[in-house]
Design an enzyme around this catalytic site. Sequence first.
Site, mmCIF file in Angstrom:
data_model
loop_
_atom_site.group_PDB
_atom_site.id
_atom_site.type_symbol
_atom_site.label_atom_id
_atom_site.label_comp_id
_atom_site.label_asym_id
_atom_site.label_seq_id
_atom_site.Cartn_x
_atom_site.Cartn_y
_atom_site.Cartn_z
ATOM 1 N N GLY A 111 25.662 51.995 0.052
ATOM 2 C CA GLY A 111 25.989 50.973 -0.918
ATOM 3 C C GLY A 111 26.527 49.706 -0.303
ATOM 4 O O GLY A 111 26.222 48.602 -0.756
ATOM 5 N N ASP A 132 21.506 55.710 10.362
ATOM 6 C CA ASP A 132 21.764 56.537 9.186
ATOM 7 C C ASP A 132 20.813 57.728 9.233
ATOM 8 O O ASP A 132 19.723 57.634 9.808
ATOM 9 C CB ASP A 132 21.560 55.753 7.885
ATOM 10 C CG ASP A 132 22.361 56.355 6.720
ATOM 11 O OD1 ASP A 132 22.339 57.589 6.579
ATOM 12 O OD2 ASP A 132 22.995 55.586 5.973
ATOM 13 N N LYS A 155 16.704 56.127 4.745
ATOM 14 C CA LYS A 155 17.328 54.851 4.396
ATOM 15 C C LYS A 155 17.043 53.770 5.430
ATOM 16 O O LYS A 155 16.823 52.605 5.081
ATOM 17 C CB LYS A 155 18.838 55.038 4.227
ATOM 18 C CG LYS A 155 19.213 55.784 2.952
ATOM 19 C CD LYS A 155 20.716 55.829 2.749
ATOM 20 C CE LYS A 155 21.063 56.477 1.420
ATOM 21 N NZ LYS A 155 22.524 56.559 1.177
ATOM 22 N N ASN A 178 22.201 61.634 12.815
ATOM 23 C CA ASN A 178 23.634 61.740 12.564
ATOM 24 C C ASN A 178 24.382 61.479 13.867
ATOM 25 O O ASN A 178 24.217 62.214 14.847
ATOM 26 C CB ASN A 178 23.956 63.136 12.024
ATOM 27 C CG ASN A 178 25.406 63.271 11.599
ATOM 28 O OD1 ASN A 178 26.221 62.382 11.816
ATOM 29 N ND2 ASN A 178 25.736 64.404 10.986
ATOM 30 N N CYS A 257 45.197 55.051 15.330
ATOM 31 C CA CYS A 257 46.596 54.645 15.498
ATOM 32 C C CYS A 257 47.407 54.936 14.244
ATOM 33 O O CYS A 257 48.569 55.326 14.328
ATOM 34 C CB CYS A 257 46.667 53.151 15.827
ATOM 35 S SG CYS A 257 46.211 52.740 17.528
ATOM 36 N N CYS A 278 30.465 63.884 -7.902
ATOM 37 C CA CYS A 278 30.167 62.802 -6.971
ATOM 38 C C CYS A 278 31.190 61.688 -7.166
ATOM 39 O O CYS A 278 31.671 61.448 -8.265
ATOM 40 C CB CYS A 278 28.756 62.266 -7.197
ATOM 41 S SG CYS A 278 28.301 60.923 -6.055
ATOM 42 N N CYS A 336 42.259 54.571 23.632
ATOM 43 C CA CYS A 336 43.001 53.505 22.955
ATOM 44 C C CYS A 336 44.232 53.128 23.769
ATOM 45 O O CYS A 336 44.520 51.938 23.951
ATOM 46 C CB CYS A 336 43.393 53.953 21.551
ATOM 47 S SG CYS A 336 44.400 52.742 20.643
#
Length: 432
Positions: A111, A132, A155, A178, A257, A278, A336
Site C-alpha cells: 500500500g 517483494d 507485485k 523474501n 536502538c 486482517c 550499530c
Amino acid sequence: MTATHRKRTPCEASGTGGDVSQQCGAAVTATAGAGRAGGRGPSHGRVCGAAAAADPGTGTGTGPGEKSPGPGEPRRKRRSDPHREDEPGGGGLQPLQKIRTFAVAIVGVGGVGSVTAEMLTRCGIGKLLLFDYDKVELANMNRLFFQPHQAGLSKVQAAEHTLRNINPDVLFEVHNYNITTVENFEHFMDRISNGGLEEGKPVDLVLSCVDNFEARMTINTACNELGQTWMESGVSENAVSGHIQLIIPGESACFACAPPLVVAANIDEKTLKREGVCAASLPTTMGVVAGILVQNVLKFLLNFGTVSFYLGYNAMQDFFPTMSMKPNPQCDDRNCRKQQEEYKKRVAALPKQQAVQEEEEIIHEDNEWGIELVSEVSEEELKNSSGPIPDLPEGITVAYTVPQKQEDSVPEVTVEDSGESLEDLMAKMKNM
C-alpha cells in the site's frame, strides 16, 4: 509462503526487466547511442505487440500508429524531460533534474511502497530496485496503484509493468523473493551495495515499506553492516496513523536502538495475528505516508529544505509530531555500536570552529539629545528580588528564581497598663 529465487537473465541484470517484454510479445530495439545523462546505460523502450525503435537523438521510441519525425520536423522530448512545463518541477524546480542520477531501493511494494515507487517514477528517478515476494490479490483493491486485472501476478512484476508505462526512462530491477531468508539476505545485501545507477556502486537510499517487524529488523541489520542510509515507514493496524523515519547508521538511532515491545520482548509477531482478521487499510492514510516519505526522499537526495529524522501522522487529530533520536550506546546490534564509534571519530577529525563572542552594541550611549538608559532597579534591589539558583543538570537553566521570605523586622510597641477601665477611657474621649 516460500519465496522462490530464479536466476536473473542478462536483460534483467541491466534493469530492463526482460520478462515483461516477453509477456507482451514486444520486439524491443535499442540504439547504443541512445544513452541517457547521468552515466546510465542505453534507453530501453517497450511497446506491446509492436516494434519500438529508439531514436539516437532523444532516446524516445515510436508506438503503434506513430511515425518517426521527418527532416526538419521537431523531435519529441523524453517523457521525463525536466525542462517541460508539464513535468514535475519543469520550469520551476530545476534541481529536480538531478534526481536522474540517483538509485533507490524499495523493500515492500504494498500500500505504501507501490505509491512511493510511482511517485519516484513520475519524478524521474534514475533507477528503482523493487523487492517483494507477495502476489497481487483482489483484496488489495482498497489500496492505490494495483488494478484488478493484475491479480495473480507478483507485485514486483505488476509494478514494473505499470511503472515502465508511466516513465520508460527509469531503470528497473525487480526481485521476487523474501529478504528474511538466509540465502536471499546475502543477495539482498549484494544488490544494495552493488546495484546503484552504475553497476558495482551502492544505491543512494533504501526505503522500507514493509508491514512486519521481521523484515524491518532484516533491513536494519543489512544497512548497519553496510553503513547504508535508509528510511523506514509504516501505517498502524487501525489505519489512522503512520510515520516515517530517517536512519543514518551511527548518527541517528537505528530500529534496534529503541525497538517496539514486540521486538524487545522477542515475541513472535505471527502469534499476535488472529486468524481470519486482517489489519485495517485506508488508501488515504497510505497515500499521506507515501507522500511525506517521498517528500523526505527528495529533500535528502537533492539537499533542500529540512529533512525530518522522524515525522508522524495522526489522522484523528491532524497531528504531525516530529523529533530526532540519538543512537543507543548499548544497542543490541553490534554493527550499530561500531557505526557509532566510527561516527564519533569522523566528528572528532573535523576542524573545530571557535565561537567568536560578539560584544553587544550599546544603544544611546552617546547621542545629540543627551538621552541615557538608566535602570530603575538598583543592583541591591535586583539581588534582593532573586533567590538561590538550584543545582541543575548541564544544559538546563531557570527563567527566574523565587526570593526567600524575610521575617518582618517591625519592632513591637508595648503600652503600659494605666489601670483605667474601658468606661473611663470612653468618657475621656468624649470630653476631648
